[in-house]
Scaffold this motif. Structure first.
Motif, PDB file in Angstrom:
ATOM      1  N   HIS A   1       0.838  -1.196   0.000  1.00  0.00           N
ATOM      2  CA  HIS A   1       0.000   0.000   0.000  1.00  0.00           C
ATOM      3  C   HIS A   1       0.874   1.249   0.000  1.00  0.00           C
ATOM      4  O   HIS A   1       1.909   1.299   0.662  1.00  0.00           O
ATOM      5  N   LEU A   2       0.439   2.246  -0.718  1.00  0.00           N
ATOM      6  CA  LEU A   2       1.246   3.445  -0.941  1.00  0.00           C
ATOM      7  C   LEU A   2       0.987   4.493   0.123  1.00  0.00           C
ATOM      8  O   LEU A   2      -0.164   4.843   0.408  1.00  0.00           O
ATOM      9  N   ARG A   3       2.076   4.991   0.714  1.00  0.00           N
ATOM     10  CA  ARG A   3       2.014   6.148   1.598  1.00  0.00           C
ATOM     11  C   ARG A   3       2.941   7.209   1.024  1.00  0.00           C
ATOM     12  O   ARG A   3       4.123   6.938   0.761  1.00  0.00           O
ATOM     13  N   ALA A   4       2.411   8.396   0.812  1.00  0.00           N
ATOM     14  CA  ALA A   4       3.181   9.476   0.189  1.00  0.00           C
ATOM     15  C   ALA A   4       4.489   9.709   0.950  1.00  0.00           C
ATOM     16  O   ALA A   4       4.502   9.839   2.176  1.00  0.00           O
ATOM     17  N   GLY A   5       5.588   9.743   0.205  1.00  0.00           N
ATOM     18  CA  GLY A   5       6.884  10.046   0.786  1.00  0.00           C
ATOM     19  C   GLY A   5       7.611   8.895   1.439  1.00  0.00           C
ATOM     20  O   GLY A   5       8.737   9.067   1.924  1.00  0.00           O
ATOM     21  N   VAL A   6       6.991   7.710   1.467  1.00  0.00           N
ATOM     22  CA  VAL A   6       7.607   6.534   2.087  1.00  0.00           C
ATOM     23  C   VAL A   6       7.892   5.500   1.003  1.00  0.00           C
ATOM     24  O   VAL A   6       7.011   5.216   0.186  1.00  0.00           O
ATOM     25  N   PRO A   7       9.103   4.921   0.969  1.00  0.00           N
ATOM     26  CA  PRO A   7       9.404   3.931  -0.062  1.00  0.00           C
ATOM     27  C   PRO A   7       8.371   2.811  -0.102  1.00  0.00           C
ATOM     28  O   PRO A   7       7.904   2.332   0.936  1.00  0.00           O
ATOM     29  N   ALA A   8       8.006   2.412  -1.308  1.00  0.00           N
ATOM     30  CA  ALA A   8       7.107   1.286  -1.523  1.00  0.00           C
ATOM     31  C   ALA A   8       7.865   0.264  -2.358  1.00  0.00           C
ATOM     32  O   ALA A   8       8.087   0.473  -3.546  1.00  0.00           O
ATOM     33  N   ARG A   9       8.257  -0.833  -1.731  1.00  0.00           N
ATOM     34  CA  ARG A   9       9.104  -1.814  -2.417  1.00  0.00           C
ATOM     35  C   ARG A   9       8.335  -3.041  -2.878  1.00  0.00           C
ATOM     36  O   ARG A   9       8.840  -3.826  -3.656  1.00  0.00           O
ATOM     37  N   PHE A  10       7.137  -3.258  -2.367  1.00  0.00           N
ATOM     38  CA  PHE A  10       6.307  -4.401  -2.773  1.00  0.00           C
ATOM     39  C   PHE A  10       7.042  -5.727  -2.591  1.00  0.00           C
ATOM     40  O   PHE A  10       6.756  -6.709  -3.278  1.00  0.00           O
TER      41      PHE A  10
ATOM     42  N   PHE B   1      11.769  -2.577  -7.158  1.00  0.00           N
ATOM     43  CA  PHE B   1      11.226  -1.288  -6.718  1.00  0.00           C
ATOM     44  C   PHE B   1      11.959  -0.737  -5.492  1.00  0.00           C
ATOM     45  O   PHE B   1      11.347  -0.100  -4.632  1.00  0.00           O
ATOM     46  N   THR B   2      13.250  -0.936  -5.428  1.00  0.00           N
ATOM     47  CA  THR B   2      13.992  -0.471  -4.256  1.00  0.00           C
ATOM     48  C   THR B   2      14.016   1.051  -4.134  1.00  0.00           C
ATOM     49  O   THR B   2      14.199   1.583  -3.033  1.00  0.00           O
ATOM     50  N   ASP B   3      13.817   1.776  -5.240  1.00  0.00           N
ATOM     51  CA  ASP B   3      13.941   3.237  -5.212  1.00  0.00           C
ATOM     52  C   ASP B   3      12.622   3.973  -5.439  1.00  0.00           C
ATOM     53  O   ASP B   3      12.613   5.191  -5.631  1.00  0.00           O
ATOM     54  N   PHE B   4      11.499   3.257  -5.404  1.00  0.00           N
ATOM     55  CA  PHE B   4      10.218   3.894  -5.703  1.00  0.00           C
ATOM     56  C   PHE B   4       9.643   4.556  -4.461  1.00  0.00           C
ATOM     57  O   PHE B   4       9.435   3.918  -3.427  1.00  0.00           O
ATOM     58  N   VAL B   5       9.382   5.859  -4.560  1.00  0.00           N
ATOM     59  CA  VAL B   5       8.759   6.612  -3.471  1.00  0.00           C
ATOM     60  C   VAL B   5       7.530   7.314  -4.038  1.00  0.00           C
ATOM     61  O   VAL B   5       7.655   8.248  -4.841  1.00  0.00           O
ATOM     62  N   PRO B   6       6.330   6.905  -3.660  1.00  0.00           N
ATOM     63  CA  PRO B   6       5.122   7.517  -4.222  1.00  0.00           C
ATOM     64  C   PRO B   6       4.900   8.923  -3.695  1.00  0.00           C
ATOM     65  O   PRO B   6       5.321   9.260  -2.575  1.00  0.00           O
ATOM     66  N   ASP B   7       4.223   9.729  -4.485  1.00  0.00           N
ATOM     67  CA  ASP B   7       3.920  11.093  -4.041  1.00  0.00           C
ATOM     68  C   ASP B   7       2.484  11.239  -3.565  1.00  0.00           C
ATOM     69  O   ASP B   7       2.047  12.340  -3.226  1.00  0.00           O
ATOM     70  N   ALA B   8       1.733  10.126  -3.544  1.00  0.00           N
ATOM     71  CA  ALA B   8       0.352  10.153  -3.045  1.00  0.00           C
ATOM     72  C   ALA B   8       0.066   8.850  -2.313  1.00  0.00           C
ATOM     73  O   ALA B   8       0.642   7.797  -2.627  1.00  0.00           O
TER      74      ALA B   8
END
Length: 474
Positions: free
Chosen positions: A80-89, A94-101
């Protein structure tokens, strides 16, 4: 002396309401637990101490105390995506993915007044029923660190069982709440399809995936489920015309009262029986017998259900599971970073003919109707939660996707069909192995029948007394 983490979530909620403890103090306590314990357990993908303390201060100053989860710590599953927190699944891709929403479920726990301490560990894209990955530390069972915590909400289960969180949300597309809950001696709830607005299952392939709680007690699970369903209080705001039938809650009252006498069926066959060698281990059978005896003594009617073979289930469900993996947003060279099981599922899914997918969806719709008819004369159906004891870390074949899938089915044959049929279910710990590892049972309800499940589970919890405890080593 009793520490904060020894209290149930409901007790902590009451302490917060009285002002006996503040959200910041509670947050600091659990962050210290995480720092001390998680290196051994591996429950967290990311810990966000600064953001958590800032959130706790915000909740104290700006969120009304009437919010159902006011000030209570939890963690977001790393799907689940939290804005500003890495989401690696759970994936190296996806080690570098940080969602903005933030996604809807995260927004829901925020609206309910909760304080997120970070992201709980999950296997790659939530596909396996164990939480061990090539690119991550295995998530271990707090009752025995040589064992796995189950999956795919394994990090959430391990964190709650070890007292690093009072409770945690998870997601369940084939057993991903109930499997780790049963592995770690917790209560896990898979709600009816359509019940939780931000995790309804109505938009997922075949309606499989829903959001729900993992907790140490039945009441704690109901408290969190109420917060997920209606962050601002009941009635819940649903985006769909279709939603779960039955009492809309809140469910905490049913879980606390634990009242009523009901007619229960006992089911020991599974729809996987025709395709795989399914055997119920003595420890799983013993847990089922403990529950049957307890429920009979409580005055419930109990009836053994005759087997109902479903020889088409395995092929249809495998088709859907592979089709779901086909949508993973990974193409080309990054596919080499995926785990072997994920690559196997993805390749099979992308090779599926449209006709086979359509036929599988139609078959499972008919299966859903047959299950609901089969269960119609019962208020709830009792099954083993797992067919085996929790599996050792490293038990699953890391390279052979076909064998790995078979191992998962043999471990947990009683969960996925509940997702297909859209029914609610709850797991409750009732016994333990000779090594002290908890074993549980599963109760499956009618569509929209969560209140009945909470009532029965609360009675069972009181009778066998397995809840509240953390492993002694913690």
């Amino acid at each position: 002396m009793t520490s904060l983490h020894d209290h149930t979530a409901l007790e902590l909620h009451q302490m917060l309401q009285r002002g006996d403890v503040s959200p910041a103090e509670l947050t600091e306590h659990y962050l210290a637990r995480i720092e001390r314990l998680d290196p051994e357990v591996g429950a967290f993908a990311t810990v966000t101490p600064e953001a958590a303390l800032e959130r706790a201060r915000h909740v104290t100053a700006d969120v009304p105390k009437t919010a159902p989860l006011w000030g209570l710590p939890l963690a977001d599953k790393d799907l689940h995506l939290r804005a500003g927190v890495p989401a690696r699944f759970g994936s190296r891709v996806f080690t570098d993915f940080v969602p903005d929403a933030s996604d809807e479920l995260v927004q829901a726990v925020d609206a309910a007044g909760a304080v997120s301490l970070g992201k709980s560990q999950t296997p790659e894209f939530g596909l396996p029923s164990y939480t061990e990955g090539v690119g991550t530390t295995p998530t271990r069972n707090p009752w025995d660190l040589a064992l796995g915590a189950g999956g795919s909400s394994g990090g959430a289960a391990a964190a709650v069982a070890s007292g690093m969180l009072p409770f945690a949300p998870g997601s369940d597309g084939g057993g991903s709440i109930r499997i780790p809950a049963a592995s770690c001696g917790l209560v896990g709830v898979k709600p009816s399809r359509g019940r939780v607005p931000a995790g309804s299952g109505l938009t997922s392939l075949a309606g499989l995936g829903v959001a729900g709680p993992l907790a140490r007690t039945v009441a704690d699970a109901a408290l969190l489920l109420d917060g997920l369903i209606a962050p601002s209080g009941y009635p819940a705001a649903h985006r769909f015309a279709l939603r779960a039938a039955g009492d809309d809650g809140p469910f905490l009252g049913a879980a606390i009262r634990g009242e009523g006498r009901f007619q229960l069926g006992v089911m020991t066959d599974s729809p996987w029986d025709d395709a795989y060698d399914i055997a119920i281990a003595p420890e799983a059978r013993a847990a089922l017998d403990v529950a049957i005896e307890a429920l009979e003594r409580l005055g419930h009617g109990m009836e053994a259900m005759a087997p109902a073979p479903e020889p088409g289930y395995s092929e249809a469900f495998r088709t859907i599971w592979q089709a779901g993996a086909a949508t993973i947003p990974v193409d080309g060279e990054p596919e080499a970073l995926l785990e072997p099981l994920t690559r196997w599922l993805l390749a099979r899914g992308r090779a599926l003919p449209a006709r086979q997918l359509a036929e599988a969806l139609a078959w499972l719709t008919g299966f859903e109707e047959r299950v609901i008819r089969r269960f119609a004369s019962y208020d709830a159906v009792l099954t083993p939660a797992l067919a085996m004891t929790p599996r050792p870390v490293g038990w699953y074949d890391p390279d052979d996707g076909e064998r790995n899938f078979a191992q998962q089915v043999q471990f947990t044959p009683f969960t996925s069909f509940v997702n297909v049929s859209g029914l609610p279910a709850i797991t409750v710990p009732v016994s333990e192995t000779s090594g002290g590892v908890p074993m549980g049972v599963q109760l499956i309800g009618r569509p929209g029948g969560e209140a009945t499940l909470f009532s029965i589970a609360a009675q069972l919890e009181r009778r066998v007394g397995r809840s509240r405890r953390h492993p002694d080593i913690w």
